[in-house]
Design a protein around this motif. Structure first.
Motif, short mmCIF file in Angstrom:
data_model
loop_
_atom_site.label_atom_id
_atom_site.label_comp_id
_atom_site.label_asym_id
_atom_site.label_seq_id
_atom_site.Cartn_x
_atom_site.Cartn_y
_atom_site.Cartn_z
N ILE A 284 0.84 -1.20 0.00
CA ILE A 284 0.00 0.00 0.00
C ILE A 284 0.87 1.25 0.00
O ILE A 284 0.59 2.23 -0.71
N ASP A 285 1.96 1.23 0.79
CA ASP A 285 2.84 2.40 0.86
C ASP A 285 3.55 2.63 -0.46
O ASP A 285 3.73 3.78 -0.90
N GLU A 286 3.98 1.55 -1.13
CA GLU A 286 4.65 1.70 -2.42
C GLU A 286 3.70 2.27 -3.47
O GLU A 286 4.09 3.12 -4.27
N LYS A 287 2.45 1.82 -3.45
CA LYS A 287 1.46 2.37 -4.39
C LYS A 287 1.24 3.85 -4.12
O LYS A 287 1.09 4.64 -5.05
N ARG A 288 1.22 4.21 -2.85
CA ARG A 288 1.04 5.61 -2.50
C ARG A 288 2.21 6.45 -3.02
O ARG A 288 2.00 7.53 -3.61
#
Length: 340
Positions: A284-288
């Motif tokens: 999720i953090d990488e997508k953000r």
């Protein structure tokens, strides 16, 4: 056609040697020929030739040397060579027999008849990515409008009757682009009465998405704004929360390598090839982070090269790729005209 006929005519055990356009290695149109080779022949050598091989004949073509033997019982290890720098480099490789020796399974992306691309010198860690879900399984990757007569139905300038933004190929532009032309306002009605005027995937017309390049060496992806139309180049439609990280991912050097080094060696990229791209399971953090990068480029004058470096770092960290593989990807993306 000629290679297929040669295989048909050859007797069991006959050796077949050709210099042939290397577009057959990956093009969907030639999947039948590749399957014929796999079903009826043993492959002994597959050598990519340098782009300058036929320059003396004023021919700028990408070719390969292919050595086959009629009959599958002769199959052993295969000798392969990736694209040499130039003709002298190829000559040196052949004289010194500096081949890479590998198994048949390592040069075929998939034994499925619709995805049996021949691949050269691809690391196992990269091939393993294709075990992930493919883009076409997760998102809509489609083509759009074919007017049949662009001169009649498209205008380079916005004017009365031609007011619908039309995107058909961002070329080498990444993240953001401008409309290629303006489509006639009554295009839907026209498609109902003109046979050659085709509006495919009507449910996606006027939705925001990603429009991708279709011609040339470079592969790129750009934001497709709402209330626009799109051509027969690859176009991707996702949920809104997936759109901007996908846009960053598609502009990475890894995707350039997968598209131009594995999936398609000819200059025309269609939605069918892009649908085969593997999707990395980002956190999720990488997508953000990826989403923020693409939004910053679109909404400001952020440096695109620096943005791509940031994207690459996120991807390489996620995959924990070996430094040698990263260097190969970077070299490929930086020297497309010599590596494809």
């Amino acid at each position: 056609m000629f290679l297929s006929a040669i295989i048909d005519c050859a007797k069991e055990g006959a050796l077949i040697g050709v210099i042939i356009s290397d577009s057959f290695l990956t093009s969907t149109m030639h999947s039948g020929l590749r399957q014929q080779i796999l079903d009826e022949c043993s492959i002994h050598q597959l050598i990519l030739c340098p782009n300058d091989l036929f320059w003396s004949q004023k021919a700028d073509v990408r070719t390969c040397i292919l050595i086959l033997q009629k009959g599958t019982k002769f199959q052993d290890k295969i000798q392969i060579v990736n694209r040499p720098k130039n003709s002298n480099h190829l000559k040196d490789i052949l004289e010194k027999r500096q081949f890479i020796t590998t198994d048949l399974d390592n040069i075929v992306l998939s034994k499925q008849k619709t995805a049996n691309q021949f691949i050269i010198d691809i690391d196992t860690d990269i091939l393993a990515l294709f075990k992930n879900p493919r883009l076409g399984q997760l998102f809509n990757c489609i083509t759009g409008i074919s007017t049949g007569n662009d001169k009649k139905y498209l205008s380079k300038e916005r004017k009365k009757g031609f007011e619908i933004p039309f995107y058909k190929n961002p070329g080498s532009r990444k993240f953001k682009t401008v409309e290629d032309a303006y489509l006639i306002n009554h295009f839907m009605e026209e498609s109902l009465v003109v046979k050659d005027f085709m509006v495919r995937n009507k449910q996606f017309v006027f939705k925001q998405g990603i429009t991708c390049s279709s011609m040339g060496l470079t592969f790129s992806a750009c934001y497709l704004p709402e209330n626009s139309t799109f051509g027969v180049n690859p176009n991707i439609f996702t949920a809104e929360e997936d759109l901007f990280w996908m846009l960053s991912y598609l502009n990475s050097h890894l995707i350039t390598y997968l598209v131009r080094g594995i999936l398609i060696r000819s200059n025309m990229v269609t939605s069918g090839y892009i649908s085969q791209l593997p999707i990395i399971p980002f956190t999720i953090d990488e997508k953000r982070q990826l989403s923020l990068i693409s939004k910053e480029v679109i909404n400001s004058n952020s440096n695109i090269d620096e943005a791509i470096k940031e994207i690459n770092l996120i991807i390489y960290t996620n995959l924990n790729l070996d430094k040698d593989i990263i260097n190969k990807i970077e070299d490929f993306a930086s020297n497309l005209s010599k590596r494809v």
